[in-house]
Design a protein around this motif. Sequence first.
Motif, PDB file in Angstrom:
ATOM      1  N   SER A  69     -28.333 -81.100 -17.164  1.00 31.44           N
ATOM      2  CA  SER A  69     -27.110 -81.126 -16.371  1.00 31.44           C
ATOM      3  C   SER A  69     -26.183 -79.996 -16.801  1.00 31.44           C
ATOM      4  CB  SER A  69     -26.402 -82.473 -16.546  1.00 31.44           C
ATOM      5  OG  SER A  69     -25.157 -82.470 -15.869  1.00 31.44           O
ATOM      6  N   THR A  70     -25.467 -79.451 -15.883  1.00 32.37           N
ATOM      7  CA  THR A  70     -24.537 -78.362 -16.210  1.00 32.37           C
ATOM      8  C   THR A  70     -23.269 -78.872 -16.850  1.00 32.37           C
ATOM      9  OG1 THR A  70     -23.637 -78.475 -13.970  1.00 32.37           O
ATOM     10  CG2 THR A  70     -25.425 -76.890 -14.367  1.00 32.37           C
ATOM     11  N   LYS A  87     -22.428 -85.041 -20.596  1.00 36.15           N
ATOM     12  CA  LYS A  87     -22.296 -86.447 -20.213  1.00 36.15           C
ATOM     13  C   LYS A  87     -21.231 -87.163 -21.028  1.00 36.15           C
ATOM     14  CE  LYS A  87     -27.103 -86.860 -18.733  1.00 36.15           C
ATOM     15  NZ  LYS A  87     -28.401 -87.564 -18.934  1.00 36.15           N
ATOM     16  N   GLN A 123     -34.855 -81.474 -17.226  1.00 38.93           N
ATOM     17  CA  GLN A 123     -33.742 -81.354 -16.288  1.00 38.93           C
ATOM     18  C   GLN A 123     -32.436 -81.426 -17.081  1.00 38.93           C
ATOM     19  OE1 GLN A 123     -34.155 -84.337 -13.256  1.00 38.93           O
ATOM     20  NE2 GLN A 123     -36.010 -83.409 -12.378  1.00 38.93           N
TER      21      GLN A 123
END
Length: 391
Positions: free
Chosen positions: A26-27, A30, A24
């Motif tokens: 994230s676009t 972080k 998974q």
Amino acid sequence: MDILTNDRHLLVFQQPLLDLANIQISTLCKVCNEAVNFSVDTVASATYLKWVCKSGHVANKWCSQPLLNRRMHAGDLIFASAIILSGNNFQKVVTLAKFFKLPILSSSTFHRIQKTYLVSAIDRFWIQKQDETFREFINTDVIVLGDGRMDSPGHCAQYCSYTFMEYTSKKILCITTMDKRSTDRKSTNLEKACFKKGMQFFKDKGIKVVGVVTDAHVQIASVMKKEFPDIKHSFDVWHGTKNLGKKLTKISQEKENKGLIVWIKDIVNHYWHTAEVAINREEFLDVWYGVLHHVVNEHQWSVPFANSTVSNSCQHGPLEDGTQSKDYLKKGSPPHNALRKIETSKQHSILSKLQEHIRIGKLPKCYSYVCLEKVLLQSTSIQGKEQTGCP
């Protein structure tokens, strides 16, 4: 069609592919909260996916193959081992991959993996299996079949690999490989030298060889007569048949022997049949010479050739008039005399040296794999390696 011509093919392992399905991403990064983009890189046979933001922060990374020790790709190791173990060569596989648009390891990586990992592993495995095979034949009489092959035709060969196979089990006992530098750069002496080394190897290992079957190699026949007089030496039926076919074809090209052409296949088949049914030299000669009568439409004769128990007649059933599709030869004609000359020639490989071990065939086609021996010989830095002959 554009998908076939423009898209690239990749080597992907199943487990990394399953791991990719569960990733998974994230676009947004972080660290800096900027958008994440991914890139595709190819390293040897592996494909890497990287998710990186504009600031250079790596959000995730995925490889299509497992990484082994020293970060070596599993696909590179499998490719290198498959090329060697299949008897292939690197350049042919590179050409295949080029047309397939499949990225694979480089030549330098292939040779480094071969030298560092594969040669030693193959060497140990071969010695282990060879020792297991030898234990089967300790204190037993062994008949070996032998044949050699050069790495190139003509008189420019650099290496010769000579294979010895046990007659009944068809197990490979020994593969002897030598460089022509060990025979004063005379490639014509390589096969004889390999043969002698293999026979000495059997002696050192305690294998009792009672019979040897080879092709009609003049030097090997001389070695057997002078150095191994107590071992029975026979010639291979397959090589004899091949030699017979060549002689018949050549002699039938002469104008006066044209009538022999239609009989070549039958004569060669009769040769095989003779080797199959005969159990000793006398029976072989009686059955073999019978074809001289058959081709002139004589299917019974009064005097045997070698006084065996074989009947003085052809071994086929009754022939009805008109059923023969070929024209019989005339007795005493040029083609009949030419056939008699070939059949009774002392130079004919099977007749000049016929023992009881005559029903043998061609060695199995293992010569695609003898390059392993060449690899072992080239890769080792120990001069004494070649002297073992059978790693």
